[in-house]
Design a protein around this motif. Structure first.
Motif, mmCIF file in Angstrom:
data_model
loop_
_atom_site.group_PDB
_atom_site.id
_atom_site.type_symbol
_atom_site.label_atom_id
_atom_site.label_comp_id
_atom_site.label_asym_id
_atom_site.label_seq_id
_atom_site.Cartn_x
_atom_site.Cartn_y
_atom_site.Cartn_z
ATOM 1 N N SER A 123 0.816 -1.213 0.000
ATOM 2 C CA SER A 123 0.000 0.000 0.000
ATOM 3 C C SER A 123 0.850 1.263 0.000
ATOM 4 O O SER A 123 0.305 2.367 0.055
ATOM 5 N N GLY A 124 2.179 1.116 -0.062
ATOM 6 C CA GLY A 124 3.069 2.273 0.007
ATOM 7 C C GLY A 124 2.852 3.304 -1.079
ATOM 8 O O GLY A 124 2.743 4.510 -0.780
ATOM 9 N N PRO A 125 2.769 2.911 -2.373
ATOM 10 C CA PRO A 125 2.582 3.941 -3.409
ATOM 11 C C PRO A 125 1.298 4.743 -3.245
ATOM 12 O O PRO A 125 1.312 5.970 -3.372
ATOM 13 N N LEU A 126 0.189 4.067 -2.943
ATOM 14 C CA LEU A 126 -1.059 4.793 -2.760
ATOM 15 C C LEU A 126 -0.995 5.676 -1.524
ATOM 16 O O LEU A 126 -1.476 6.822 -1.541
ATOM 17 N N ALA A 127 -0.371 5.184 -0.450
ATOM 18 C CA ALA A 127 -0.240 5.998 0.757
ATOM 19 C C ALA A 127 0.623 7.228 0.497
ATOM 20 O O ALA A 127 0.316 8.331 0.979
ATOM 21 N N SER A 128 1.695 7.071 -0.265
ATOM 22 C CA SER A 128 2.545 8.226 -0.589
ATOM 23 C C SER A 128 1.775 9.252 -1.405
ATOM 24 O O SER A 128 1.914 10.465 -1.194
ATOM 25 N N LEU A 129 0.970 8.781 -2.318
ATOM 26 C CA LEU A 129 0.180 9.696 -3.126
ATOM 27 C C LEU A 129 -0.830 10.454 -2.271
ATOM 28 O O LEU A 129 -1.049 11.657 -2.459
ATOM 29 N N LEU A 130 -1.445 9.767 -1.295
ATOM 30 C CA LEU A 130 -2.425 10.424 -0.423
ATOM 31 C C LEU A 130 -1.754 11.428 0.503
ATOM 32 O O LEU A 130 -2.340 12.473 0.818
ATOM 33 N N ARG A 131 -0.530 11.145 0.951
ATOM 34 C CA ARG A 131 0.160 12.083 1.843
ATOM 35 C C ARG A 131 0.535 13.372 1.130
ATOM 36 O O ARG A 131 0.724 14.418 1.767
ATOM 37 N N ARG A 132 0.661 13.327 -0.182
ATOM 38 C CA ARG A 132 1.016 14.535 -0.929
ATOM 39 C C ARG A 132 -0.164 15.477 -1.094
ATOM 40 O O ARG A 132 0.019 16.645 -1.425
ATOM 41 N N ARG A 133 -1.368 14.977 -0.862
ATOM 42 C CA ARG A 133 -2.548 15.810 -1.049
ATOM 43 C C ARG A 133 -2.764 16.687 0.170
ATOM 44 O O ARG A 133 -2.572 16.248 1.308
ATOM 45 N N PRO A 134 -3.191 17.932 -0.041
ATOM 46 C CA PRO A 134 -3.449 18.815 1.111
ATOM 47 C C PRO A 134 -4.658 18.330 1.900
ATOM 48 O O PRO A 134 -5.650 17.847 1.336
ATOM 49 N N GLU A 135 -4.576 18.434 3.203
ATOM 50 C CA GLU A 135 -5.673 18.020 4.072
ATOM 51 C C GLU A 135 -6.821 19.027 3.986
ATOM 52 O O GLU A 135 -6.600 20.233 3.904
ATOM 53 N N ASP A 136 -8.028 18.485 3.994
ATOM 54 C CA ASP A 136 -9.218 19.330 3.893
ATOM 55 C C ASP A 136 -9.571 19.857 5.284
ATOM 56 O O ASP A 136 -9.843 19.079 6.191
#
Length: 769
Positions: free
Chosen positions: A331-344
């Motif tokens: 799940s590392g690639p998807l988790a890395s992609l989600l961490r790059r997104r700004p928090e709402d």
């Protein structure tokens, strides 16, 4: 020598902690289909039934006088025949009275049939209007979204090949078409008409590392694999189609007034406007202002609830798509992609109305799948509310004029079956999926149980079909339905949870097979459909307690002699066979590998043997008591003797259920249901053999003994199941001494209950009706 860690993991270490012992590895919960399908189906059905109510209101505005006159004339007709006297032992009187009641009811059905069919067809027209408009919008709305993302261009061959490879790896037979959107597009999505969904990717995906790009592609393919893309758009389309249909009755009400006002302004002709105005005044007198405001309020509430539930299901679909995207890989690639997104950091209202969950919640779901696949109380509240609205609305819509099978009991069967089916798909599947990721513990369901009770109660109150219903009219109707049906629905949820845990004890960590999923689906359908049937029957019969001899006798009638024709008993038998299969194949609880204690490891079949001996001892005790003890109340009255014949097996089943709940707490409910059914059938069979030489109809005799007894066991299980959700989970049944004590106590308790029943006089006897 046993180490401290071995002692901590020994069979007795969990006995007094009030929790379940560790469970074996559970199957992949994603092997079961998503409950999102069932919840979307609930929403669509509820909104279609709201459209049916609008159609019925149009009928009442156009043919109300004819309908009311015909119904009054038919219901005031002469009723032939009189009921036999209370306690009449003459079977001929009972048969004649039953035939008279059937003729009277058929006469009423024949008389009211034409106007009832017209009412039902009007309601059906409203539902069809919503469905047709929703289907049209289901096709048009995706095109609108695709146009906003355009201009679209075909993906390069390398990306098409990547999507095909990922689709094959995820088990899709045919890869969807993939296109790139315009530079304005920031988020990928899946849309398109039914059967022709396409994945639209933003151009910026080409700059991502290959692993992260593959994670995005697999996430979108997970939506396609879930098979609910069309349901999403159908739900949106029906939601948008419902408001104009709901406005049609108001147009019928206010249309004459508005046309009269317009005629006066445009033509100055007071004659036409006066005629139209008088029609409008008559309409308003028939449909009071309070009813109109109540109708508008309920319609607005329904649309708001449907919108909120639909958005909540959309967010849960995103979580499930994330889990399917990383299934079998890191799940590392998807988790890395989600961490790059700004928090709402928007307001709670923006988060509540958002289509996608926040990146933080998606990351939490990846780390803890139980966060997504669990059974939170808010979900229990919502699904029970929607399912009960389906039950309530269908009962109100179905006519009494399509033949004898659609009498009051028949409409309840149809409505209960539909509501139970959608609840099994939308909630039963969620319960069985939630049981798997809870590591080594059977989940406590008391919060969900309370939420289901509350949702089932409000579902009967806030329905659009309850427009103009007040507390006074509720009290004047069957008030017990508002109390008993929620308890039965909640009990069905508790039973489903207990059966799910027993199923997991049997599973291996291999992927779930089609027969395994089929068994889980059958059990949930039986449980939830049975909940609506039993709850409805019990409420109706308890409301007639004055004619049946009081609360207790009405309770017995609802269990043993309801008009379900043995269908719940057949469902209980199917469930019992499946649970026996799971228990026999149970792999057991993992034990420590210490060789000096291998003699203490119970074999997989020992628990099944314990249940068989427990059921058999209780059944033999009940049969012996019935053979050798004759109640004074049954002497010379064959009708009463037959009631004692089925009450004795009920004592055996009740004993097994109570014993296993004492030994295992809430964890013993599934085994208790199985042992109770087995003991009841064994005791009834032994009693049948005893009377076989005297019976001229062996098949009818075994049915008259078994079906009422199993009906009582079902009612008893649903009565106590809700309370078991608040019990701790115990493991006393793993102690050999506790098992021996239970096997000794079971026949004694059965004999005590049997003697108490046989010497109760006419307390439990139901007189001929």
């Amino acid at each position: 020598m046993t180490t401290p860690s071995d002692r901590d993991e020994s069979p007795g270490s969990h006995r007094d902690r009030g929790i379940d012992p560790p469970l074996p590895p559970a199957p992949d919960p994603l092997a079961l289909p998503s409950p999102a399908r069932g919840r979307y189906l609930m929403l669509v059905i509820v909104m279609l039934l709201a459209g049916a109510y609008a159609g019925q209101q149009v009928h009442h505005q156009m043919w109300a006088e004819t309908w009311m006159t015909t119904m009054d004339r038919c219901l005031r007709g002469d009723i032939e025949g009189a009921a036999p006297g209370r306690g009449s032992p003459d079977p001929a009187d009972i048969v004649r009275h039953g035939e008279t009641v059937k003729r009277n009811y058929q006469r009423i059905l024949d008389c009211t049939g034409p106007v009832e069919r017209r009412r039902a067809l009007s309601a059906l027209g409203g539902a069809v209007a919503v469905l047709v408009l929703g289907a049209i919008l289901m096709v048009l709305l995706p095109y609108r979204l695709l146009l906003r993302a355009g201009p679209l261009r075909a993906a390069p061959p390398s990306w098409t090949a990547r999507v095909r490879a990922a689709a094959t790896d995820m088990g899709l037979r045919r890869a969807p078409r993939v296109v790139f959107g315009s530079l304005r597009l920031r988020e990928p999505f899946t849309a398109g008409p039914p059967g022709r969904a396409k994945i639209v990717l933003p151009p910026g995906i080409v700059a991502l590392p290959p692993a992260q790009a593959d994670a995005v592609i697999r996430h979108e393919l997970a939506h396609v694999r879930a098979g609910d893309v069309s349901l999403v758009w159908l739900t949106r389309g029906v939601w948008l189609a419902l408001p104009p249909v709901l406005l049609v009755p108001l147009t019928v009400v206010y249309g004459p007034i508005l046309r009269g006002f317009a005629g006066r302004l445009l033509t100055g002709d007071d004659t036409v406007s006066a005629k139209l105005g008088s029609i409008g005044d008559l309409t308003l007198r028939m449909l009071p202002q309070s009813l109109i405001s109540d109708y508008i309020t309920r319609a607005a509430l329904l649309l708001a609830v449907a919108a909120m539930v639909s958005l909540a299901v959309l967010r849960s679909r995103e979580h499930e798509a994330d889990l399917r995207a990383v299934q079998g890989r890191s799940s590392g690639p998807l988790a890395s992609l989600l961490r790059r997104r700004p928090e709402d950091h928007h307001s709670w209202w923006r988060r509540l109305t958002a289509i996608h969950p926040t990146p933080a919640r998606r990351l939490a779901a990846l780390e803890h799948p139980a966060f997504v696949l669990g059974s939170p109380a808010i979900d229990a509240f919502v699904v029970s509310l929607l399912a009960t609205m389906v039950f309530r609305d269908l009962r109100a819509m179905l006519p009494n004029g399509f033949g004898e099978n659609l009498h009051l009991g028949g409409t309840m069967r149809v409505a209960g079956t539909a509501a139970g089916l959608v609840l099994a798909l939308g909630w039963g599947t969620a319960l069985w999926r939630a049981a798997a990721p809870i590591e080594g513990r059977a989940p406590s369901s008391w919060r969900a149980t309370l939420a289901m009770c509350g949702g089932a109660f409000l579902g009967q109150v806030v329905s659009v079909w309850n427009t103009a219903t007040t507390l006074t009219t509720i009290r004047a109707s069957n008030t017990l339905m508002f109390a008993i049906l929620p308890m039965a629905v909640a009990a069905a949820g508790v039973c489903s949870t207990a059966l799910a845990r027993r199923w997991i004890l049997n599973r291996r960590p291999a992927p779930l097979s089609r027969p395994g999923y089929g068994a889980a689906l059958v059990v949930n359908i039986v449980v939830f459909v049975g909940g609506f049937w039993i709850g409805g029957d019990t409420a109706v019969l308890l409301a007639q307690r004055e004619h049946l001899g009081g609360w207790l006798k009405a309770y017995l009638v609802s269990g043993a002699f309801s008009d379900s024709e043995g269908v719940p008993a057949a469902g209980l038998a199917i469930t019992t066979v499946l649970v026996w299969w799971w228990i026999i194949r149970e792999r057991g609880i993992p034990r420590p590998p210490a060789r000096e204690h291998m003699s203490q490891v119970r074999p997989p079949w020992s628990y099944a043997t314990f249940l068989i001996v427990l059921s058999g001892s209780a059944a033999v005790s009940a049969a012996i008591i019935r053979w050798f003890v004759t109640s004074p109340a049954e002497k010379g009255v064959l009708f009463y003797a037959g009631q004692f014949d089925y009450l004795a097996p009920v004592c055996a089943g009740l004993t097994c259920l109570l014993v296993l709940l004492v030994l295992e707490g809430r964890a013993g409910l599934a085994a208790g249901i199985t042992a109770a059914t087995t003991a009841t059938v064994l005791a009834a069979t032994v009693g049948w053999l005893h009377y076989l030489a005297k019976s001229s109809d062996p098949i009818g005799a075994i049915r008259s003994l078994t079906v009422p007894a199993l009906g009582m066991i079902i009612l008893i299980v649903f009565t106590v199941a809700t309370a078991t959700a608040f019990l701790p989970a115990l493991t006393w049944s793993h102690r050999p001494a506790a098992r021996r004590a239970a096997i000794i106590a079971a026949p004694l308790l059965t004999a005590t209950l049997g003697l108490a029943v046989l010497n109760s006089g006419d307390l439990l006897l139901i007189p001929p009706l």
